[in-house]
Design a protein around this motif. Structure first.
Motif, PDB file in Angstrom:
ATOM      1  N   ASP B  75     -16.765  -3.422  13.119  1.00  0.00           N
ATOM      2  CA  ASP B  75     -15.757  -4.468  13.292  1.00  0.00           C
ATOM      3  C   ASP B  75     -14.729  -4.352  12.170  1.00  0.00           C
ATOM      4  O   ASP B  75     -15.010  -4.650  11.018  1.00  0.00           O
ATOM      5  N   PHE B  76     -13.539  -3.892  12.509  1.00  0.00           N
ATOM      6  CA  PHE B  76     -12.523  -3.658  11.491  1.00  0.00           C
ATOM      7  C   PHE B  76     -11.554  -4.823  11.342  1.00  0.00           C
ATOM      8  O   PHE B  76     -10.484  -4.690  10.779  1.00  0.00           O
ATOM      9  N   GLY B  77     -11.904  -5.923  11.912  1.00  0.00           N
ATOM     10  CA  GLY B  77     -11.051  -7.109  11.764  1.00  0.00           C
ATOM     11  C   GLY B  77     -10.075  -7.257  12.909  1.00  0.00           C
ATOM     12  O   GLY B  77      -9.917  -6.367  13.752  1.00  0.00           O
ATOM     13  N   TYR B  78      -9.413  -8.406  12.939  1.00  0.00           N
ATOM     14  CA  TYR B  78      -8.471  -8.733  13.994  1.00  0.00           C
ATOM     15  C   TYR B  78      -7.056  -8.402  13.560  1.00  0.00           C
ATOM     16  O   TYR B  78      -6.655  -8.730  12.454  1.00  0.00           O
ATOM     17  N   SER B  79      -6.301  -7.779  14.436  1.00  0.00           N
ATOM     18  CA  SER B  79      -4.878  -7.588  14.166  1.00  0.00           C
ATOM     19  C   SER B  79      -4.205  -8.949  14.277  1.00  0.00           C
ATOM     20  O   SER B  79      -4.449  -9.693  15.222  1.00  0.00           O
ATOM     21  N   TYR B  80      -3.363  -9.282  13.296  1.00  0.00           N
ATOM     22  CA  TYR B  80      -2.691 -10.582  13.338  1.00  0.00           C
ATOM     23  C   TYR B  80      -1.723 -10.662  14.505  1.00  0.00           C
ATOM     24  O   TYR B  80      -1.548 -11.696  15.118  1.00  0.00           O
ATOM     25  N   PHE B  81      -1.045  -9.555  14.775  1.00  0.00           N
ATOM     26  CA  PHE B  81      -0.005  -9.592  15.804  1.00  0.00           C
ATOM     27  C   PHE B  81      -0.576  -9.464  17.208  1.00  0.00           C
ATOM     28  O   PHE B  81      -0.205 -10.194  18.109  1.00  0.00           O
ATOM     29  N   TYR B  82      -1.525  -8.534  17.387  1.00  0.00           N
ATOM     30  CA  TYR B  82      -2.031  -8.308  18.744  1.00  0.00           C
ATOM     31  C   TYR B  82      -3.133  -9.282  19.117  1.00  0.00           C
ATOM     32  O   TYR B  82      -3.513  -9.376  20.275  1.00  0.00           O
ATOM     33  N   ARG B  83      -3.683  -9.984  18.116  1.00  0.00           N
ATOM     34  CA  ARG B  83      -4.731 -10.964  18.369  1.00  0.00           C
ATOM     35  C   ARG B  83      -5.928 -10.348  19.056  1.00  0.00           C
ATOM     36  O   ARG B  83      -6.526 -10.924  19.960  1.00  0.00           O
ATOM     37  N   GLU B  84      -6.236  -9.124  18.651  1.00  0.00           N
ATOM     38  CA  GLU B  84      -7.362  -8.394  19.223  1.00  0.00           C
ATOM     39  C   GLU B  84      -7.996  -7.620  18.088  1.00  0.00           C
ATOM     40  O   GLU B  84      -7.360  -7.386  17.072  1.00  0.00           O
ATOM     41  N   LEU B 302       4.237   1.490  12.495  1.00  0.00           N
ATOM     42  CA  LEU B 302       5.479   1.053  11.853  1.00  0.00           C
ATOM     43  C   LEU B 302       5.685  -0.454  12.063  1.00  0.00           C
ATOM     44  O   LEU B 302       6.074  -1.177  11.153  1.00  0.00           O
ATOM     45  N   ASP B 303       5.424  -0.905  13.291  1.00  0.00           N
ATOM     46  CA  ASP B 303       5.505  -2.348  13.564  1.00  0.00           C
ATOM     47  C   ASP B 303       4.542  -3.115  12.660  1.00  0.00           C
ATOM     48  O   ASP B 303       4.874  -4.169  12.134  1.00  0.00           O
ATOM     49  N   ALA B 304       3.338  -2.556  12.511  1.00  0.00           N
ATOM     50  CA  ALA B 304       2.327  -3.238  11.699  1.00  0.00           C
ATOM     51  C   ALA B 304       2.810  -3.358  10.250  1.00  0.00           C
ATOM     52  O   ALA B 304       2.615  -4.379   9.612  1.00  0.00           O
ATOM     53  N   ILE B 305       3.463  -2.300   9.758  1.00  0.00           N
ATOM     54  CA  ILE B 305       3.998  -2.350   8.394  1.00  0.00           C
ATOM     55  C   ILE B 305       5.047  -3.447   8.302  1.00  0.00           C
ATOM     56  O   ILE B 305       5.049  -4.262   7.379  1.00  0.00           O
ATOM     57  N   ASN B 306       5.956  -3.471   9.284  1.00  0.00           N
ATOM     58  CA  ASN B 306       7.016  -4.474   9.246  1.00  0.00           C
ATOM     59  C   ASN B 306       6.473  -5.885   9.329  1.00  0.00           C
ATOM     60  O   ASN B 306       7.088  -6.820   8.839  1.00  0.00           O
ATOM     61  N   ARG B 307       5.339  -6.037   9.979  1.00  0.00           N
ATOM     62  CA  ARG B 307       4.778  -7.378  10.131  1.00  0.00           C
ATOM     63  C   ARG B 307       3.711  -7.668   9.092  1.00  0.00           C
ATOM     64  O   ARG B 307       3.086  -8.710   9.152  1.00  0.00           O
ATOM     65  N   ALA B 308       3.454  -6.727   8.201  1.00  0.00           N
ATOM     66  CA  ALA B 308       2.389  -6.873   7.206  1.00  0.00           C
ATOM     67  C   ALA B 308       1.063  -7.219   7.895  1.00  0.00           C
ATOM     68  O   ALA B 308       0.316  -8.076   7.465  1.00  0.00           O
ATOM     69  N   ASP B 309       0.807  -6.526   8.987  1.00  0.00           N
ATOM     70  CA  ASP B 309      -0.413  -6.739   9.759  1.00  0.00           C
ATOM     71  C   ASP B 309      -1.531  -5.934   9.099  1.00  0.00           C
ATOM     72  O   ASP B 309      -1.889  -4.834   9.538  1.00  0.00           O
ATOM     73  N   ILE B 310      -2.092  -6.489   8.025  1.00  0.00           N
ATOM     74  CA  ILE B 310      -2.935  -5.701   7.135  1.00  0.00           C
ATOM     75  C   ILE B 310      -4.189  -5.113   7.803  1.00  0.00           C
ATOM     76  O   ILE B 310      -4.463  -3.925   7.633  1.00  0.00           O
ATOM     77  N   PRO B 311      -4.945  -5.895   8.595  1.00  0.00           N
ATOM     78  CA  PRO B 311      -6.128  -5.269   9.208  1.00  0.00           C
ATOM     79  C   PRO B 311      -5.772  -4.031  10.028  1.00  0.00           C
ATOM     80  O   PRO B 311      -6.482  -3.029   9.993  1.00  0.00           O
ATOM     81  N   LEU B 312      -4.651  -4.111  10.735  1.00  0.00           N
ATOM     82  CA  LEU B 312      -4.252  -2.980  11.571  1.00  0.00           C
ATOM     83  C   LEU B 312      -3.820  -1.792  10.711  1.00  0.00           C
ATOM     84  O   LEU B 312      -4.152  -0.638  11.011  1.00  0.00           O
ATOM     85  N   ILE B 313      -3.126  -2.061   9.620  1.00  0.00           N
ATOM     86  CA  ILE B 313      -2.682  -0.981   8.734  1.00  0.00           C
ATOM     87  C   ILE B 313      -3.887  -0.258   8.151  1.00  0.00           C
ATOM     88  O   ILE B 313      -3.979   0.970   8.186  1.00  0.00           O
ATOM     89  N   VAL B 314      -4.850  -1.046   7.641  1.00  0.00           N
ATOM     90  CA  VAL B 314      -6.034  -0.445   7.016  1.00  0.00           C
ATOM     91  C   VAL B 314      -6.789   0.402   8.032  1.00  0.00           C
ATOM     92  O   VAL B 314      -7.153   1.556   7.771  1.00  0.00           O
ATOM     93  N   THR B 315      -6.997  -0.164   9.228  1.00  0.00           N
ATOM     94  CA  THR B 315      -7.756   0.564  10.241  1.00  0.00           C
ATOM     95  C   THR B 315      -7.037   1.845  10.653  1.00  0.00           C
ATOM     96  O   THR B 315      -7.657   2.900  10.787  1.00  0.00           O
ATOM     97  N   TYR B 316      -5.725   1.734  10.831  1.00  0.00           N
ATOM     98  CA  TYR B 316      -4.957   2.922  11.229  1.00  0.00           C
ATOM     99  C   TYR B 316      -5.118   4.028  10.192  1.00  0.00           C
ATOM    100  O   TYR B 316      -5.391   5.179  10.528  1.00  0.00           O
ATOM    101  N   LEU B 317      -4.972   3.682   8.932  1.00  0.00           N
ATOM    102  CA  LEU B 317      -5.058   4.696   7.882  1.00  0.00           C
ATOM    103  C   LEU B 317      -6.436   5.357   7.887  1.00  0.00           C
ATOM    104  O   LEU B 317      -6.562   6.569   7.739  1.00  0.00           O
ATOM    105  N   MET B 318      -7.459   4.541   8.102  1.00  0.00           N
ATOM    106  CA  MET B 318      -8.813   5.104   8.129  1.00  0.00           C
ATOM    107  C   MET B 318      -8.985   6.056   9.307  1.00  0.00           C
ATOM    108  O   MET B 318      -9.557   7.142   9.178  1.00  0.00           O
ATOM    109  N   ILE B 319      -8.470   5.620  10.463  1.00  0.00           N
ATOM    110  CA  ILE B 319      -8.600   6.457  11.661  1.00  0.00           C
ATOM    111  C   ILE B 319      -7.850   7.777  11.471  1.00  0.00           C
ATOM    112  O   ILE B 319      -8.348   8.855  11.813  1.00  0.00           O
ATOM    113  N   VAL B 320      -6.656   7.708  10.892  1.00  0.00           N
ATOM    114  CA  VAL B 320      -5.883   8.927  10.685  1.00  0.00           C
ATOM    115  C   VAL B 320      -6.633   9.848   9.724  1.00  0.00           C
ATOM    116  O   VAL B 320      -6.680  11.069   9.918  1.00  0.00           O
TER     117      VAL B 320
END
Lengths: 526, 349
Positions: B75-84, B302-320
């Motif tokens: 469970d990598f947390g909820y994205s603030y923007f996508y609410r998922e 990029l959207d996540a960066i602009n929105r400071a959607d931190i859970p999504l940023i962290v997860t993306y970086l890990m996946i990459v």
């Protein structure tokens, strides 16, 4: 097109300057939109944002809405009257149904107002409303705590929601009505409004599909759009390209650099609207002693060439401002215009004992307002002429506001749009003496404080005689103009563009919420 | 072999751990997510409440411990923007990016090998020189500029009026250099075919393929020149080697020498570089996807960066990070197949 031709064209095309664009046709009925942002959520009360409000005008209807010239147009409320000083009685439209099939009545309005008062984003705006009560099925009475002249302004934010639809429990036991910020609530995924369009599919950040609501009450509307496909295209150049290539029929926020290109392109039309968002600077009196001196503030104002910025930097895409209120607003005072005068500015600096000048730090966002970083750079250069040396830092939006909130710089850029479309709002947020209890002066970066102006605006806000009230607000603008509590630059314009046949001009407005339910699309072969 | 894979698995876990710590450590500099969630006029007290609820006020270690505890359970947390859940959001955006990278890779392979080989065999021919010249330009042009030029020419269209229209030759030249456009300039189109789960493909319909062309070409445009030059250089070196001379001396047909004996050895370093570059390409998709509004991971990031959607940023970086480890592992495996003298576990042969 052969490969050879393609290759040659790509080499040539990149260097040829004398190129024009080819025409394309608008597809009728289905409207493909490229907006700079999509709604963050489908729950109207979860977030007060442009994206959500635009969506509100598609899937819902407000009680009243703004016309292009800032008058109120009846929507779900057909008539209204002030019963006594604090009570307004509204008559509601009959025969309106929600997307779910439920009938719209006064109980939905009451339910919606009560929910608005629960919403973190709207709670403050709806503070003046004490209660709402259904008198009968089609009459509702809204009571304010004190005499309040802006109740109709607030009514533009009341988009009645389907109370039956949003009441009850979901399968996993949560309340359907609950407002959850950035959470997966029922209301953020499900919609039942009275609006002209039903949401048929939504992939957040990718697209939203709408279909016209068959039982829409406004049968007199000439709007003929049957389907909408809305794609968020945040990148300015890509959004313009999508329109020019015929991929979409309607876009918002045409960037100033592309205005000429869109204006001259065949098959598309540019629609420019005078905006109501004031762009300006705040001077931090806590950190820079000089800014406490009204003469220095005046000098700063006089040293800035607002007309020059609007003309050259913004390419005419802004109206230079000498006050908060744009034309059409209650407090707009036609006498207050920009007063660029560098000699006078130097004199004032000398009078105040700052002939030698001083150094300040300045912060500005670089992706929030049109040309924001360039404007800040220009202002910094202008201030150098009166020996104020500016150390400018610009940063993206996500970092700007946290930085702004620390108030650790000497000058800061801000743009402000009054949620109430009313002059008093500017003062209350930007120049009121800071009071953490009441939240006054929440965005008063410089801790500017002029109690006389505050008192006048506060008095105006409980004056229900609108003519008197306007007079008071005009006076407040004049006082602020003299005291320079805020450096006004301009009101930033809005620009939409639409393919031929998409008659968008009548349905767009300075509030930036196109009323697409009334949009007429003429197919190109008519 | 098994030992090698286990070792790589440990690598992947280590990479994910380091990235997650780094991403968490910088999150305060990414901006305030609450700012993006509320209207401008929302009072500070309301914001504080939201921050508290999201746990943003907790000390770094507490936040990280909470994240790590959930992350080991997937469970990598909820994205603030996508609410998922962030992982689901990424899984949904992954196919679009993979298809784009796949299409770009295909273009690179199809063009770089023949062009590279040709210009190695005939280094002095004018066509080779043209290819080399163009490839220099290709390397130097940033991908978003390539993308915008492509959009202008093939999506919007250009009408050339440079030559006198009233003369026959002028009109002909004008028409010759003009393009009609009409290629789609953004998105994946409305004609996708669902393959399985959340994988909708662009590859199954004509409309889908049309949407794929411009983004794939501009993504390929960065790597293609690099590969042409790499293949050319390697091939020229191989052609100088003793065994090629010997093969020629034996009278084997030139075609066989070039394409069987020489090319095989040329491809060894190309595979290594190629594998690593495919990983890099995932990074370049951020630019390409933004210009073409291609709804893949890059645009989402990029959207996540602009929105400071931190859970999504962290997860993306890990996946990459994991994608990099996986591509490197696959490259090493392929390398082992192509060149049996290489021992995967790294012990001296």
């Amino acid at each position: 097109m052969t490969f050879k031709k393609t290759l040659l064209a790509s080499v040539i095309g990149a260097v040829v300057a004398g190129t024009t664009l080819l025409p394309m046709t608008a597809s009728a009925e289905t409207l493909r939109i490229g907006y700079s942002a999509d709604p963050e959520t489908l729950d109207l009360h979860e977030q007060l944002s442009g994206g959500v409000l635009r969506f509100s005008h598609l899937a819902f209807d407000p009680l009243v809405r703004w016309t292009k010239d800032f008058q109120f147009e009846p929507r779900l409320a057909t008539e209204w009257e002030q019963v006594d000083e604090t009570t307004m009685r509204m008559t509601l439209r009959e025969g309106v149904t929600f997307h779910s099939g439920n009938e719209f009545t006064a109980k939905d309005v009451v339910w919606t107002i009560e929910r608005l008062k629960e919403s973190p984003d709207y709670r403050a705006i709806f503070e003046p409303v004490a209660s709402a009560e259904a008198v009968d099925d089609y009459t509702v009475e809204i009571v304010t705590t004190e005499p309040y002249p802006l109740l109709l302004n607030l009514a533009t934010y009341i988009f009645p929601m389907d109370s039956e639809f949003y009441t009850g429990e979901t399968d996993d036991g949560s309340d359907k009505a609950e407002i959850v910020k950035a959470g997966n609530s029922f209301a953020s995924r499900n919609v039942s409004g009275t609006g002209p369009f039903i949401v048929t599919d939504r992939r957040q950040g990718v697209r939203v599909d709408f279909e016209r609501f068959e039982d829409y009450w406004d049968t007199e509307s000439e709007g003929n759009v049957s389907n909408i496909i809305m794609t968020p295209i945040a990148e300015n150049a890509s959004r313009v390209a999508a329109l020019l290539s015929g991929g979409v029929d309607f876009i918002d926020a045409v960037p100033p650099n592309d205005l000429d290109r869109v204006r001259e392109a065949d098959g598309v039309n540019l629609i420019e609207i005078d905006g109501t968002r004031i762009i300006g600077f705040q001077m931090n009196e806590e950190r820079v002693e000089a800014f406490q001196d009204a003469r220095v503030r005046q000098a700063v104002d006089l040293a800035i060439n607002q007309e020059g910025i609007a003309d050259r930097l913004m390419r005419g895409f802004a109206n230079p401002a000498g006050q908060f209120s744009p034309e059409g607003y209650s407090g707009h005072n036609p006498d207050l215009t920009p007063r660029y005068d560098i000699e006078r500015a130097k004199e004032l600096m000398a009078e105040a004992g700052y002939e030698e000048g001083f150094s300040v730090e300045m912060i500005a966002p670089n992706n929030r307002y049109v040309n924001d970083a360039q404007i800040a750079q220009a202002v910094a250069n202008m201030l150098a002429q009166i020996n104020i040396k500016v150390d400018l830092r610009t940063m993206p939006l996500a970092q700007y506001w946290p930085e702004y909130d620390t108030r650790e710089s000497d000058m800061a850029m801000i743009g402000w749009h009054a949620d109430t479309e009313d002059s008093a709002n500017f003062f209350q947020y930007l120049t009121f003496c800071i009071d953490e209890e009441t939240g006054a002066g929440q965005y008063n970066y410089g801790s500017y404080c002029n109690e006389e102006i505050d008192a006048l605006v506060t008095e105006a806000d409980s004056e229900t005689d609108l003519e008197k009230r306007n007079e008071m607000l005009r006076e407040a603008e004049a006082m602020l103009y003299e005291d320079v509590g805020f450096i006004m630059l301009h009101w930033q314009n809005l620009a939409y563009a639409a393919a031929d046949g998409v008659e968008a001009e009548p349905v767009v407005n300075a509030i930036d919420f196109p009323y697409l339910g009334d949009l007429v699309v003429k197919s190109s072969d008519d | 072999m098994i030992a090698f894979l286990i070792k790589r698995l440990m690598h992947a876990i280590l990479v994910m751990f380091v990235i997650s710590v780094l991403a968490f450590a910088i999150q305060d500099n990414l901006g305030d997510p609450v700012q993006q969630m509320v209207g401008q006029s929302v009072p500070e007290s309301e914001r504080e409440e939201i921050r508290e609820r999201l746990g943003l006020n907790d000390p770094f270690l507490v936040q990280y411990a909470r994240f790590a505890k959930n992350a080991v359970q997937g469970d990598f947390g909820y994205s603030y923007f996508y609410r998922e859940p962030a992982l689901e959001v990424i899984a949904r955006h992954l196919p679009a990016t993979l298809e784009l990278v796949f299409a770009a890779t295909l273009i690179i392979v199809l063009f770089s090998v023949p062009i590279g080989v040709y210009s190695a065999i005939k280094p002095r021919s004018p066509i080779s020189r043209l290819f080399m010249g163009v490839s220099i330009i290709g390397i130097s042009i940033p991908v978003f500029l390539t993308a915008i030029v492509l959009i202008q020419i093939f999506a919007i269209g250009v009408t050339v009026t440079l030559f006198p229209e009233n003369t026959g030759w002028g009109a002909w030249l004008n028409a010759f250099f003009s393009t009609e456009g009409n290629m789609p300039s953004f998105g994946r189109g409305y004609d996708l075919v669902n393959v399985v789960g959340n994988w909708d493909t662009n590859l199954a319909t004509w409309n889908g393929l049309q949407h794929l062309v411009l983004p794939a070409v501009s993504l390929a445009s960065i790597m293609l020149p690099l590969f042409i030059r790499l293949i050319r250089a390697e091939m020229m070196e191989v052609l100088q080697s003793e065994y090629v001379k010997y093969a020629r001396a034996k009278g084997i047909s030139m075609r066989r020498v070039y394409f069987v004996h020489a090319l095989k050895n040329t491809m060894l370093p190309v595979i290594t570089v190629g594998g690593v570059q495919i990983g890099t390409m995932v990074a370049y998709t951020i630019l390409t996807e933004t210009v073409f509004q291609w709804p893949g991971m890059g645009l989402m990031f990029l959207d996540a960066i602009n929105r400071a959607d931190i859970p999504l940023i962290v997860t993306y970086l890990m996946i990459v990070g994991v994608i990099f480890v996986v591509t490197n592992t696959i490259v090493d495996l392929i390398y082992g197949l192509v060149n049996p003298t290489v021992k995967l576990t790294g012990k001296p042969a």
